[in-house]
Design an enzyme around this catalytic site. Structure first.
Site, mmCIF file in Angstrom:
data_model
loop_
_atom_site.group_PDB
_atom_site.id
_atom_site.type_symbol
_atom_site.label_atom_id
_atom_site.label_comp_id
_atom_site.label_asym_id
_atom_site.label_seq_id
_atom_site.Cartn_x
_atom_site.Cartn_y
_atom_site.Cartn_z
ATOM 1 N N CYS A 111 0.807 -1.226 0.000
ATOM 2 C CA CYS A 111 0.000 0.000 0.000
ATOM 3 C C CYS A 111 0.841 1.278 0.000
ATOM 4 C CB CYS A 111 -0.978 -0.007 1.164
ATOM 5 S SG CYS A 111 -0.232 -0.124 2.790
ATOM 6 N N HIS A 146 -2.717 0.770 7.380
ATOM 7 C CA HIS A 146 -2.965 0.819 5.937
ATOM 8 C C HIS A 146 -2.891 2.280 5.504
ATOM 9 C CE1 HIS A 146 -4.425 -0.164 2.022
ATOM 10 N NE2 HIS A 146 -5.627 0.360 2.190
ATOM 11 N N SER A 163 -4.724 -2.967 -1.813
ATOM 12 C CA SER A 163 -4.971 -3.672 -0.556
ATOM 13 C C SER A 163 -5.323 -5.115 -0.869
ATOM 14 C CB SER A 163 -6.113 -3.004 0.217
ATOM 15 O OG SER A 163 -6.510 -3.787 1.326
#
Length: 307
Positions: A111, A146, A163
């Site tokens: 990510c 994330h 993702s």
């Protein structure tokens, strides 16, 4: 695929060393397997994703879809080995050089790499505002992190990224407010049985690929355990307003660029950079305004990717 890039060429030495250490730990005959793969002449060629190119008349939403499609075609890196080392304290020009390397190697990414690549591929979209959005979630006794690249075009918000979960990456720029975008991510996390704990928002990233500014990753840090739902929404809209004001005022001076003749990719150690604003002292926790002029050193903590 671990030892050659998608074009069939050996990867660079640092990347090869990282992959070899990983293979050596999990495979007792890793060296023999590696040599057999590298020496094979009958392996099928893996198609290399084409970097998107646009006509001047191509609408921004279509360009964003093409950029996201390219990021998706690189695929998520499930190997457990980080192919590209990204230091968030590096100046923008160094990160853009790394993004260019990503397009050449065409290896799977995670990510944070997708965020850097998204900035690189949207630099020529000057009417598009880009800013990092980081998430910290809790699931089954563990914390996960994330990051995506938030975008704003024509007053509508969206996101680019990658993702393991389809709902935690691309968001078309259709959300009327920043809070609507973040709440959509929160709902997606809830469907994955994750509880959103913190959201960290950065400021807009320069469109100058040669800028030696550092990306401001954590202008606002919002702790959901300390905020009511309404306060959380207000803080998100305050950050959106701060970004609009910063864009409206401008910097007053052109962003500094690196000297190509000297091939300098980052400021020399010991020099005080006037653009370092992502230090701990500069972070604005929930409900607090960011100090105006702080010259603390940047946060050099690594970024562990889990989601």
């Amino acid at each position: 695929p671990f030892f050659v890039n998608r074009g069939g060429l050996p990867v660079d030495e640092p990347t090869w060393e990282r992959m070899w250490r990983h293979v050596g730990r999990i495979h007792p005959e890793g060296e023999r397997v590696a040599q057999r793969i590298r020496g094979a002449a009958d392996l099928p060629k893996i198609p290399i994703p084409s970097v998107p190119a646009f006509q001047p008349s191509t609408p921004i939403p279509e360009r964003l879809e093409a950029v996201q499609r390219y990021i998706r075609e690189l695929q998520y890196n499930h190997t457990g080995t980080q192919f590209f080392e990204i230091k968030k304290s590096r100046p923008l020009t160094g990160l853009m050089d790394l993004a260019k390397e990503m397009t050449k190697e065409a290896l799977p990414i995670k990510c944070l790499e997708a965020v850097i690549l998204g900035i690189y591929l949207t630099n020529n979209m000057t009417t598009l505002d880009r800013f990092p959005i980081s998430f910290k979630t809790h699931f089954s006794g563990n914390y996960f992190r994330h990051i995506v690249l938030g975008v704003n075009f024509g007053g509508r918000y969206g996101a680019l990224g990658i993702s393991r979960r389809e709902e935690l990456m691309y968001k078309a720029p259709v959300f009327r407010t920043l809070s609507e975008l973040i709440f959509d991510f929160e709902d997606a996390y809830r469907r994955c049985w994750h509880t959103l704990k913190k959201v960290k928002l950065g400021h807009c990233v320069s469109h100058d690929p040669h800028s030696v500014e550092q990306i401001e990753w954590k202008h606002s840090i919002l702790d959901l355990d300390k905020l009511t739902r309404e306060d959380f929404r207000k803080e998100l809209e305050r950050h959106a307003r701060d970004m609009r004001l910063k864009i409206g005022k401008g910097t007053g001076l052109p962003s500094p660029t690196k000297d190509r003749k000297k091939d300098v990719s980052s400021p020399q150690r010991g020099q005080a950079s006037p653009h370092r604003r992502n230090s701990r002292g500069d972070r604005r926790p929930s409900g607090e305004k960011k100090p105006a002029d702080s010259k603390a050193m940047p946060d050099l903590n690594g970024y562990q990717i889990r989601v």
